[in-house]
Design an enzyme around this catalytic site. Structure first.
Site, PDB file in Angstrom:
ATOM      1  N   CYS A   1      42.819  36.200  34.820  1.00 30.84           N
ATOM      2  CA  CYS A   1      43.019  35.504  36.087  1.00 30.84           C
ATOM      3  C   CYS A   1      44.482  35.124  36.289  1.00 30.84           C
ATOM      4  O   CYS A   1      44.881  34.753  37.387  1.00 30.84           O
ATOM      5  CB  CYS A   1      42.132  34.259  36.169  1.00 30.84           C
TER       6      CYS A   1
ATOM      7  N   GLU B   1      41.103  40.768  44.689  1.00 32.97           N
ATOM      8  CA  GLU B   1      41.352  40.557  43.273  1.00 32.97           C
ATOM      9  C   GLU B   1      40.742  41.746  42.527  1.00 32.97           C
ATOM     10  O   GLU B   1      39.537  41.793  42.278  1.00 32.97           O
ATOM     11  CB  GLU B   1      40.739  39.253  42.776  1.00 32.97           C
TER      12      GLU B   1
ATOM     13  N   GLU C   1      27.095  37.401  29.560  1.00 29.02           N
ATOM     14  CA  GLU C   1      26.137  38.261  28.870  1.00 29.02           C
ATOM     15  C   GLU C   1      26.766  39.595  28.479  1.00 29.02           C
ATOM     16  O   GLU C   1      26.171  40.378  27.736  1.00 29.02           O
ATOM     17  CB  GLU C   1      24.912  38.493  29.748  1.00 29.02           C
TER      18      GLU C   1
END
Length: 498
Positions: free
Chosen positions: A283, A383, A178
């Site tokens: 990633c 991360e 979104e």
């Protein structure tokens, strides 16, 4: 500035949905709201799924030649209009135009790979496995597929899945992020222009409510997801419990191991490219540099010099790196610099001090280089998903490998060395799904498959490549005998092959 409403795409047309919930879409380079996106309710998702269910039988039964014509036409349209899509990516995600075009190019590779579906959907045939008995296999679509894609690659990740799922004869409901939803609707319109029948692809925007509705829908047979590890695990477990086929690609903490015999200029270039491209929101970004002590000082100096030459700013102005996706994410990433200092690390380049070529209210954090990071620090373990490159100093190969092996993630890794034996040993021993040798971002080409190990992948199937076709189809084995006048009659014994 006018605010653009961004609607769902259902049954071949824009649709506002029935939910009154909306979300803001920003231009990250200016901090201004440029759009409002409709957030689907569970009922809205049901409408999209119903459209897919109604359109699927005819698409499933369409000849492979028909489906391939659509994919070939889509490839030509996408290649011709990629600049238009790149501008959408830059406006909503913030990545610079050159990076956006690179994202589209990697997606185009998968489209081109899908155009070879005739070979990849072939079955196998064994004649006369028994007297007058033949066995053959066919691959058939799984049905209605749900795809849930992340904010960091609004075009590429949908293009990892849509071409293969569609050309295999499935109908798809895509739930994009979104935060930057416009690219997905643009792709849907382009597929319609290429000849895809209405309803075969629908787009529903939304948050967790939409995701759960896709997972729980009894009509959806398979789910593909790319995103953080906690959400990947959630989707995999909930979807699998519902009896669905699930591939869920999770997060990463990618290490780059630099040995003393490496070309340090090459390694420094690679660390900067892989650490700060797309503002580190990849990633497959290198977020940890494992530098052997004897060359660490020289390597850190080389990296810092290169970082100092980077230009951060609005992606439409020819800059090297753009903003982060939201203000909240920018603040979260910047907070790790305080953690680093508290844990005894040295900030070599502080991205909070960057002078940008962009709006004062943009979501800016410049390239950040942190040296002497402790492996106990959250800067090392988390991360971060931003332009933060952490340097961990090590004694040698064995210590570097041990750190990579101890990580819960296993997405990508790289080794930089001129020692072929060390490289060969590394690629064999390391427990990571994608390995680079003097290549910092080892994302496979489209005819190999993408995916990690450990907590970076849930499910058995990787994305795109041969495993993509295997995931979006089911194999059926058929044993056939056509009788002739010499058949042997009734025999109640257990059938044996003779």
């Amino acid at each position: 500035m006018s605010i653009t409403p961004i609607e769902h795409w259902v049954d071949g047309a824009a649709w506002a949905g029935t939910s009154e919930r909306t979300g803001d879409v920003f231009n990250p380079a200016t901090g201004t709201v440029t759009g409002t996106v409709a957030l689907a309710s569970a009922a809205d998702v049901g409408v999209a799924v119903a459209a897919a269910e109604a359109a699927w039988p005819a698409w499933r039964d369409a000849s492979l030649a028909t489906r391939l014509k659509v994919m070939f036409a889509f490839r030509e349209l996408l290649n011709a209009r990629k600049q238009e899509l790149a501008e959408i990516l830059t406006a909503e995600h913030g990545k610079v135009l050159a990076d956006a075009l690179g994202e589209i190019a990697r997606g185009l590779e998968v489209v081109e790979f899908a155009c070879g579906a005739g070979h990849l959907l072939k079955g196998e045939y064994s004649e006369s496995v028994s007297t007058n008995v033949d066995v053959y296999t066919v691959r058939q679509p799984v049905g209605i597929v749900g795809v849930i894609s992340p904010f960091n690659f609004p075009a590429m990740v949908p293009l990892w899945f849509l071409p293969i799922a569609l050309v295999s004869g499935n109908a798809v409901v895509l739930k994009p992020s979104e935060k930057d939803p416009s690219a997905s609707v643009w792709l849907a319109r382009l597929l319609q222009e290429a000849g895809l029948p209405d309803g075969v692809l629908s787009i529903v925007h939304g948050d967790k409510e939409a995701v759960d509705a896709l997972i729980d829908s009894p009509v959806v047979s398979a789910l593909s997801f790319v995103g953080s590890t906690p959400i990947a695990k959630y989707i995999y477990e909930r979807g699998s419990a519902a009896g669905k086929r699930v591939q869920a690609l999770g997060g990463a903490k990618n290490h780059m191991l630099v040995l003393p015999d490496a070309d340090l200029d090459l390694a420094a270039d690679a660390a900067v490219n892989a650490g700060f491209g797309s503002a580190g929101e990849r990633c497959m970004a290198v977020s940890v540099l494992l530098a052997v002590d004897t060359i660490a000082d020289e390597l850190v100096t080389k990296i810092a010099e290169r970082v100092g030459q980077l230009r951060t700013g609005d992606g439409t102005r020819g800059c090297d790196m753009g903003p982060l996706i939201t203000r909240a994410h920018r603040d979260k990433v910047a907070g790790y610099l305080d953690i680093a200092v508290a844990d005894g690390a040295e900030i070599v380049v502080d991205g909070r001090d960057v002078v940008v070529d962009g709006g004062d209210d943009g979501f800016w954090l410049g390239p950040t280089l942190i040296d002497r990071v402790a492996t106990t620090s959250a800067v090392y373990t988390d991360e971060i998903f931003g332009p933060v490159l952490s340097v961990v100093r090590i004694a040698g190969y064995d210590e570097g490998l041990a750190l990579i092996e101890a990580s819960p993630y296993g997405n990508g890794t790289a080794i930089f060395t001129n020692d072929g034996g060390a490289a060969r040993r590394f690629q064999r021993e390391v427990s990571v799904g994608m390995v680079g040798v003097n290549v910092p971002i080892p994302v496979p080409v489209a005819y190999h498959s993408f995916g990690g190990w450990k907590a970076s992948l849930f499910g058995d199937a990787k994305a795109y490549g041969p495993q993509g076709f295997a995931f979006f189809t089911r194999e059926k084995a058929i044993t056939s005998r056509w009788l002739d006048p010499s058949h042997g009659g009734i025999n109640l014994g257990f059938p044996a092959h003779d």
